[in-house]
Design an enzyme around this catalytic site. Structure first.
Site, short mmCIF file in Angstrom:
data_model
loop_
_atom_site.label_atom_id
_atom_site.label_comp_id
_atom_site.label_asym_id
_atom_site.label_seq_id
_atom_site.Cartn_x
_atom_site.Cartn_y
_atom_site.Cartn_z
N LYS A 190 -0.12 0.81 -39.38
CA LYS A 190 1.03 1.21 -40.19
C LYS A 190 0.72 1.08 -41.68
CE LYS A 190 4.63 0.03 -36.82
NZ LYS A 190 5.75 -0.88 -36.50
N ALA A 197 18.65 -8.36 -51.75
CA ALA A 197 19.72 -7.63 -51.07
C ALA A 197 19.08 -6.61 -50.13
CB ALA A 197 20.60 -6.95 -52.11
N LEU A 198 19.87 -5.68 -49.61
CA LEU A 198 19.35 -4.63 -48.73
C LEU A 198 18.31 -3.82 -49.50
CD1 LEU A 198 19.47 -2.96 -46.10
CD2 LEU A 198 21.29 -1.62 -47.19
N VAL A 199 17.08 -3.81 -49.02
CA VAL A 199 15.99 -3.16 -49.75
C VAL A 199 16.01 -1.66 -49.50
CG1 VAL A 199 13.50 -3.10 -50.12
CG2 VAL A 199 14.62 -5.27 -49.56
N ASN A 212 -2.05 -14.78 -35.99
CA ASN A 212 -0.86 -15.05 -35.18
C ASN A 212 0.04 -16.01 -35.94
OD1 ASN A 212 1.07 -15.76 -33.33
ND2 ASN A 212 -0.37 -16.19 -31.67
N VAL A 213 1.21 -15.53 -36.34
CA VAL A 213 2.09 -16.34 -37.17
C VAL A 213 2.60 -17.57 -36.43
CG1 VAL A 213 4.28 -15.22 -36.59
CG2 VAL A 213 3.94 -16.11 -38.90
N LYS A 260 17.65 -15.38 -41.23
CA LYS A 260 17.17 -15.56 -42.60
C LYS A 260 17.57 -16.93 -43.15
CE LYS A 260 15.05 -11.71 -43.01
NZ LYS A 260 13.56 -11.74 -43.06
N THR A 308 6.36 -12.36 -46.46
CA THR A 308 7.37 -11.30 -46.58
C THR A 308 7.79 -10.74 -45.23
OG1 THR A 308 5.74 -9.51 -46.73
CG2 THR A 308 6.35 -10.61 -48.78
N SER A 309 7.26 -11.26 -44.14
CA SER A 309 7.50 -10.62 -42.85
C SER A 309 8.91 -10.86 -42.34
CB SER A 309 6.50 -11.13 -41.81
OG SER A 309 6.74 -12.48 -41.52
#
Length: 303
Positions: free
Chosen positions: A28, A180-182, A49-50, A156, A69-70
């Site tokens: 991606k 806010a909403l990106v 692997n987070v 969040k 940022t994930s």
């Protein structure tokens, strides 16, 4: 929103090393024509692997700072985000910060939270004459989020709190950015799922003066400016938005831009909004950093 944020951050002067979960995520990123070859334009990509501390430790080794940022997304969830994902996101946040602490080279971590971690609280029983200010001191009420099934906001909030707990008293400088909403050109095509999750309860946010948007480029700039200032004055949380949606027509246009199916229009506001968003803390930091940059790089004319 991870890919859009990474793309915008990659345009900054920082040397970047995006860490992805799997080959699909890497593909991606390559579709953005930014990561065709490792090392191109100061950008390297690695997989980790987070949920695996050792994997994260290896990924972070040699890095000075980490941008987390994930956002976890469950394709099987109706809104793209479920109660289970909230728990996983909090666990991932804890693992990332723990890995930062364990990695000797890492000194700073910029953690992307959300404005939703600030705005969802029980309404005041009596309306005040003036709107109550929502700033970095405000936290969403986890019990309220559970009651209203606001899983994205819950995730969040839990994740950011987990990050702060993990960093407390440790040799790591942590700062959180709460966008806010990106939105932004091309962003909506790749990020409709988290947008749907963010907009759960949108009519209430609109009525209360809490529905806001942030352009992805501005969000990336905020991350970079905060990171650059972490050696000095930057600290704590930073609310990030550039537009507050105030009218039903604006909300309908926002849904259209995001490619979402229009919902029933919100009812007319019965009273003025109860709350007022405040991003003064970030605005001051960004403006001061811009002045410093101009002072450093603009040529000085001598007569």
């Amino acid at each position: 929103g991870e890919q859009g944020s990474v793309r915008a951050l990659a345009m900054s002067p920082l040397a970047m090393c995006p860490c992805v979960w799997c080959a699909e995520d890497l593909d991606k990123l390559r579709e953005m024509d930014l990561f065709g070859e490792n090392g191109r334009d100061g950008v390297w990509t690695i997989m980790a692997n987070v949920m695996d501390p050792e994997s994260l430790h290896r990924a972070f080794d040699g890095c000075v700072g980490v941008f987390h940022t994930s956002s976890l997304v469950d394709p099987g969830g109706i809104s793209g985000y479920t109660k289970h994902m909230a728990t996983l996101e909090a666990k991932a946040a804890e693992q990332v910060v723990e890995a930062c602490v364990r990695t000797e080279s890492v000194r700073k971590c910029v953690f992307t939270s959300s404005l939703l971690a600030c705005v969802w609280r029980q309404s005041y029983p009596h309306r005040h004459r003036f709107p109550a200010t929502v700033d970095e001191s405000c936290w969403s009420d986890e019990a309220f989020c559970r009651e209203k099934k606001l899983w994205f906001a819950l995730g969040k909030t839990m994740a950011e709190k987990a990050a702060w707990r993990a960093a407390r008293g440790r040799d790591l400088k942590l700062v959180t950015v709460c966008p806010a909403l990106v939105t932004g050109p091309g962003f909506r095509r790749r990020n409709s799922t988290p947008s749907i999750a963010y907009l759960k309860g949108a009519h209430t946010m609109l009525a209360e003066g809490l529905l806001a948007t942030a352009d992805v480029e501005r969000v990336a700039e905020a991350h970079v400016r905060v990171y650059e200032a972490m050696g000095g004055t930057a600290g704590g949380r930073y609310i990030c938005y550039d537009h507050v949606v105030r009218r039903a027509e604006e909300f309908a246009e926002l849904e259209r831009q995001l490619g979402l199916r229009p919902r029933a229009p919100p009812p007319p506001a019965a009273a003025p909004p109860s709350f007022e968003l405040c991003n003064r803390k970030l605005a001051r930091l960004v403006s001061s950093r811009r002045r410093c940059t101009h002072d450093a790089y603009l040529p000085v004319a001598y007569d």
